[in-house]
Write a protein that holds these residues in place. Structure first.
Motif, PDB file in Angstrom:
ATOM      1  N   LYS A 221      20.746   3.247  16.857  1.00 55.09           N
ATOM      2  CA  LYS A 221      21.566   2.081  17.195  1.00 55.09           C
ATOM      3  C   LYS A 221      22.869   2.612  17.774  1.00 55.09           C
ATOM      4  CE  LYS A 221      19.589  -0.973  13.742  1.00 55.09           C
ATOM      5  NZ  LYS A 221      19.812  -1.938  12.667  1.00 55.09           N
TER       6      LYS A 221
ATOM      7  N   PHE B 280      26.817   2.263  19.315  1.00 57.73           N
ATOM      8  CA  PHE B 280      28.086   1.554  19.162  1.00 57.73           C
ATOM      9  C   PHE B 280      29.099   2.232  20.080  1.00 57.73           C
ATOM     10  CE2 PHE B 280      25.654   1.501  15.287  1.00 57.73           C
ATOM     11  CZ  PHE B 280      25.567   0.141  15.012  1.00 57.73           C
TER      12      PHE B 280
ATOM     13  N   GLN C 208      33.467  -0.958  15.954  1.00 63.73           N
ATOM     14  CA  GLN C 208      32.187  -1.660  16.107  1.00 63.73           C
ATOM     15  C   GLN C 208      31.188  -1.178  15.045  1.00 63.73           C
ATOM     16  OE1 GLN C 208      29.610  -0.932  19.612  1.00 63.73           O
ATOM     17  NE2 GLN C 208      30.184  -3.017  20.203  1.00 63.73           N
TER      18      GLN C 208
ATOM     19  N   HIS D 251      29.406  -3.348  11.945  1.00 63.84           N
ATOM     20  CA  HIS D 251      27.961  -3.314  11.699  1.00 63.84           C
ATOM     21  C   HIS D 251      27.654  -2.936  10.252  1.00 63.84           C
ATOM     22  CE1 HIS D 251      23.731  -2.301  11.951  1.00 63.84           C
ATOM     23  NE2 HIS D 251      24.044  -1.114  11.437  1.00 63.84           N
TER      24      HIS D 251
ATOM     25  N   ALA E  67      25.344  -4.797   7.454  1.00 66.26           N
ATOM     26  CA  ALA E  67      23.991  -4.240   7.533  1.00 66.26           C
ATOM     27  C   ALA E  67      23.235  -4.377   6.217  1.00 66.26           C
ATOM     28  CB  ALA E  67      24.059  -2.770   7.933  1.00 66.26           C
TER      29      ALA E  67
END
Length: 135
Positions: A31, A33, A38, A42, A46
């Motif tokens: 993933k 970022f 940011q 997350h 999460a």
């Protein structure tokens, strides 16, 4: 749930190279970022934390070292291995990070170096997964 690596990188070209060359096929999702803020947003939402965080050191919004310091303030994030990933690693001192599994990896400049980096990144992710299950 599927394991994943959180990769914080503001340079789109570096992200594209990583996507092309990262241990394909890799058993681990990635993933992306653009900055540490940011990533923090997350992580706070999460359902599953990453097995590893790969941080660009010289991010203009929030440097990798600043992001590590912020992550250290959250007990839930302290067990996640972190790799500081940059082309300029000589000035980084690991002793500035406490209570966190932090290492440094120089950004690869050749295919052979990328292959070696992929091994280290996957090993870091496996270590993070083992820490989750032994905690």
């Amino acid at each position: 749930m599927e394991s994943y690596i959180a990769y914080v990188e503001d340079d789109k070209e570096d992200v594209e190279i990583f996507q092309e060359l990262f241990c394909s096929p890799s058993p681990v999702a990635v993933k992306y970022f653009t900055d540490g803020a940011q990533l923090e947003q997350h992580l706070s939402r999460a359902a599953q934390l990453p097995c590893l965080i790969l941080l660009d050191i010289s991010n203009p919004v929030q440097s990798g070292t600043e992001t590590v310091r912020l992550l250290q303030q959250h007990p839930a994030y302290q067990s996640i291995p972190v790799i500081l990933f940059s082309s300029s690693v000589k000035s980084i001192r690991l002793d500035q990070f406490q209570h966190t599994d932090v290492s440094i990896l120089e950004k690869p400049s050749s295919l052979k170096e990328w292959e070696q980096a992929c091994v280290l990144i996957n090993e870091g992710c496996k270590r993070g997964q083992q820490q989750k299950f032994s905690a």
